[in-house]
Design an enzyme around this catalytic site. Sequence first.
Site, PDB file in Angstrom:
ATOM      1  N   CYS A  56      12.027  -0.120   2.816  1.00 31.93           N
ATOM      2  CA  CYS A  56      11.825  -1.321   3.971  1.00 31.93           C
ATOM      3  C   CYS A  56      12.484  -2.501   3.119  1.00 31.93           C
ATOM      4  O   CYS A  56      13.070  -2.565   2.159  1.00 31.93           O
ATOM      5  CB  CYS A  56      10.118  -1.389   3.220  1.00 31.93           C
ATOM      6  SG  CYS A  56       9.627  -3.114   4.017  1.00 31.93           S
TER       7      CYS A  56
ATOM      8  N   CYS B  84       3.982  -5.152   0.500  1.00 32.44           N
ATOM      9  CA  CYS B  84       4.963  -4.016   0.715  1.00 32.44           C
ATOM     10  C   CYS B  84       4.488  -2.781   0.063  1.00 32.44           C
ATOM     11  O   CYS B  84       4.037  -3.061  -1.302  1.00 32.44           O
ATOM     12  CB  CYS B  84       6.389  -4.398   0.273  1.00 32.44           C
ATOM     13  SG  CYS B  84       7.581  -2.936   0.739  1.00 32.44           S
TER      14      CYS B  84
ATOM     15  N   HIS C  61      10.977  -4.577  15.726  1.00 32.46           N
ATOM     16  CA  HIS C  61      11.907  -5.414  16.282  1.00 32.46           C
ATOM     17  C   HIS C  61      11.326  -6.949  16.271  1.00 32.46           C
ATOM     18  O   HIS C  61      10.321  -7.323  16.172  1.00 32.46           O
ATOM     19  CB  HIS C  61      11.831  -5.142  17.971  1.00 32.46           C
ATOM     20  CG  HIS C  61      12.339  -3.764  18.206  1.00 32.46           C
ATOM     21  ND1 HIS C  61      11.738  -2.382  17.998  1.00 32.46           N
ATOM     22  CD2 HIS C  61      13.657  -3.517  18.818  1.00 32.46           C
ATOM     23  CE1 HIS C  61      12.400  -1.577  18.262  1.00 32.46           C
ATOM     24  NE2 HIS C  61      13.599  -1.859  18.650  1.00 32.46           N
TER      25      HIS C  61
ATOM     26  N   CYS D 107       7.988  -1.068   6.203  1.00 31.19           N
ATOM     27  CA  CYS D 107       7.090  -0.127   5.850  1.00 31.19           C
ATOM     28  C   CYS D 107       5.806  -0.537   6.644  1.00 31.19           C
ATOM     29  O   CYS D 107       5.875  -1.666   7.171  1.00 31.19           O
ATOM     30  CB  CYS D 107       6.782  -0.128   4.411  1.00 31.19           C
ATOM     31  SG  CYS D 107       5.869  -1.583   3.794  1.00 31.19           S
TER      32      CYS D 107
ATOM     33  N   CYS E 232       4.156  -4.083   5.645  1.00 30.58           N
ATOM     34  CA  CYS E 232       4.896  -5.203   5.833  1.00 30.58           C
ATOM     35  C   CYS E 232       5.050  -5.380   7.629  1.00 30.58           C
ATOM     36  O   CYS E 232       4.834  -6.399   8.000  1.00 30.58           O
ATOM     37  CB  CYS E 232       6.292  -4.978   5.552  1.00 30.58           C
ATOM     38  SG  CYS E 232       6.525  -5.227   3.638  1.00 30.58           S
TER      39      CYS E 232
END
Length: 95
Positions: free
Chosen positions: A13, A21, A32, A52, A55
């Site tokens: 990540c 996280c 994106h 991840c 997140c």
Amino acid sequence: MTDLRKLARGQPCQLRLPGICNHDNETTVLAHVKAGWCGSSKPPDICGIWMCSNCHDVFDGRRYSEYSRTELDAEALRALTQQLVWYVRHGVVRW
Ligand SMILES: [Zn+2]
């Protein structure tokens, strides 16, 4: 051109939000960043960050966190920059 979505699988990540996280590379996808991108379609894959599942959920607003949008966007800028440097260093993107 390299398939950046496939490349994201199993990668660490890059957003790494403290307290959020999960550091589980098996959950990483190319998330994106839509800043400045209009419309319902996704921006180009070069505007993606390895995230991840935890997140990604916070960044996309599916999961509550105490991070403001401004903080999330600042973290995303850092992560996207690191992502682009990684692409250049590994020959995915030519400088
Ligand atoms: Zn993460």
